[in-house]
Design a protein around this motif. Structure first.
Motif, PDB file in Angstrom:
ATOM      1  N   THR A 327       0.829  -1.205   0.000  1.00 48.76           N
ATOM      2  CA  THR A 327       0.000   0.000   0.000  1.00 48.76           C
ATOM      3  C   THR A 327       0.865   1.257   0.000  1.00 48.76           C
ATOM      4  O   THR A 327       0.515   2.259  -0.628  1.00 48.76           O
ATOM      5  N   LEU A 328       1.997   1.207   0.688  1.00 48.93           N
ATOM      6  CA  LEU A 328       2.903   2.357   0.690  1.00 48.93           C
ATOM      7  C   LEU A 328       3.534   2.550  -0.689  1.00 48.93           C
ATOM      8  O   LEU A 328       3.698   3.693  -1.152  1.00 48.93           O
ATOM      9  N   THR A 331       0.938   4.089  -2.876  1.00 45.88           N
ATOM     10  CA  THR A 331       0.745   5.487  -2.521  1.00 45.88           C
ATOM     11  C   THR A 331       1.889   6.347  -3.034  1.00 45.88           C
ATOM     12  O   THR A 331       1.673   7.459  -3.534  1.00 45.88           O
ATOM     13  N   ASP A 343      -1.882  10.873   2.430  1.00 46.67           N
ATOM     14  CA  ASP A 343      -1.919  10.232   3.740  1.00 46.67           C
ATOM     15  C   ASP A 343      -1.711   8.729   3.592  1.00 46.67           C
ATOM     16  O   ASP A 343      -2.202   8.105   2.645  1.00 46.67           O
ATOM     17  N   THR A 344      -0.983   8.144   4.549  1.00 54.23           N
ATOM     18  CA  THR A 344      -0.672   6.713   4.477  1.00 54.23           C
ATOM     19  C   THR A 344      -0.854   6.002   5.807  1.00 54.23           C
ATOM     20  O   THR A 344      -0.379   4.889   5.992  1.00 54.23           O
ATOM     21  N   MET A 349      -5.374   3.457   4.956  1.00 52.65           N
ATOM     22  CA  MET A 349      -5.237   2.307   4.055  1.00 52.65           C
ATOM     23  C   MET A 349      -6.409   1.348   4.230  1.00 52.65           C
ATOM     24  O   MET A 349      -6.897   0.755   3.262  1.00 52.65           O
TER      25      MET A 349
END
Length: 353
Positions: A327-328, A331, A343-344, A349
């Motif tokens: 997910t990072l 992003t 935003d992370t 998420m």
């Protein structure tokens, strides 16, 4: 005795094989590659009983109890999910997939299967790094203010202009997938959740599709900030350098050698000291593999994976951590495309999922 099957005749054979062979609780019995003849030749040379020409044959073989995967990220979800469907634990490479959808499918299957899973984020198994984490957790430098990472190397693929997955961002690789996947994992492992980031991704001037550079700015949930600069196109590069600056001191992990895993020096200083002092870390296991610094740390992850299989407990870093890293990565790529700050935080998420 846990019978291991390895998918991947390159990294799988060169690193997974010797790492798992160090543990007497398992036996590597099968090797699979896309070329059956080559797999047979390599398996015979390595004294592996079974050689198979496809991952499906290996995963579905009744004698294989657990599967390790060293395949391109686009292939790993299908392999891992099929193994988990058959009740077989899975040890996978990073990044665990080419995109968030693939990583999510792997993580969900792992959660419902109840079988042990692990992702080979091997920096967290280097002894100097483990000591660094203990020091940070114990408050050796006080509350963290900011961390910087500079990782400048020239890898073989860039030097030879090899356009495989490791060079191409659109298939889950490039500097982001191949290198920053490690960094996102170890930064959260050492510093806590990353809650926001911006990113800039670039390639070679004459080969822009070969993604060789990543620059990321980050915010952590603790209030600390971070910066990350990675390049795999740096001839005689400065190596891999992490600097942690706290309210009461400074800690560094620096490796100026071309070996990705071996050579890190840990140093720390606390006010009012005037210089960083080295902390000696010896790794007797690493001396047994002078030609490859990756084997010792991977063997520690392999042992943790086997512990989880035998105990019925979860392993870390598992597919949940691998999904978080994915997910990072996603992003960061979107931040690059939009030229914005995103935003992370884990809660963000979860909502997007």
């Amino acid at each position: 005795m846990i019978r291991i099957g390895i998918v991947g005749c390159n990294y799988g054979r060169l690193v997974h094989l010797p790492a798992f062979r160090l543990d007497p609780r398992c036996e590597v019995i099968a090797l699979a590659g896309t070329d059956a003849a080559r797999a047979a030749e390599l398996a015979q040379a390595a004294s592996i009983p079974l050689a198979l020409g496809s991952w499906i044959e290996l995963v579905e073989h009744p004698d294989v109890d657990a599967v390790t995967i060293a395949a391109p990220p686009s292939l790993q979800p299908a392999i891992a999910i099929r193994a988990l469907e058959l009740g077989k634990p899975v040890f996978a490479e990073k990044p665990m997939a080419a995109d968030v959808a693939g990583a999510m499918a792997m993580a969900q299957k792992a959660a419902t299967s109840g079988r042990a899973t692990m992702v080979d984020f091997n920096f967290s198994a280097i002894l100097a790094w483990r000591k660094a984490r203990v020091l940070l957790d114990e408050g050796a430098i006080g509350r963290l203010r900011h961390v910087t990472v500079n990782w400048n190397v020239e890898n073989y693929g860039t030097r030879m202009r090899i356009k495989n997955w490791k060079a191409m961002g659109e298939v889950g690789g490039g500097a982001l997938g191949n290198f920053v996947s490690h960094s996102f994992h170890y930064l959260e492992w050492l510093c806590g959740p990353i809650t926001g980031l911006s990113a800039r991704l670039t390639g070679l001037p004459d080969e822009p599709a070969m993604e060789t550079n990543a620059a990321v700015s980050m915010a952590f949930g603790s209030g600390a900030s971070g910066s990350l600069a990675v390049s795999c196109a740096s001839y005689l590069g400065s190596g891999h350098r992490l600097e942690f600056y706290g309210e009461d001191g400074t800690l560094t992990l620096i490796n100026e050698t071309p070996d990705y895993m071996r050579g890190f020096e840990l140093r720390v200083a606390r006010r009012p000291e005037r210089a960083l002092a080295p902390i000696e870390i010896t790794d007797p296991l690493d001396r047994d593999f002078p030609a490859d610094g990756r084997i010792a740390p991977v063997s520690r992850l392999a042992a943790d994976f086997l512990d989880a299989i035998l105990s019925g407990q979860s392993a870390r870093p598992g597919f949940a951590e691998g999904y978080r890293v994915q997910t990072l990565l996603d992003t960061a790529r979107r931040a690059n495309n939009t030229r914005g700050w995103l935003d992370t935080g884990p809660e963000v998420m979860e909502k997007q999922a």
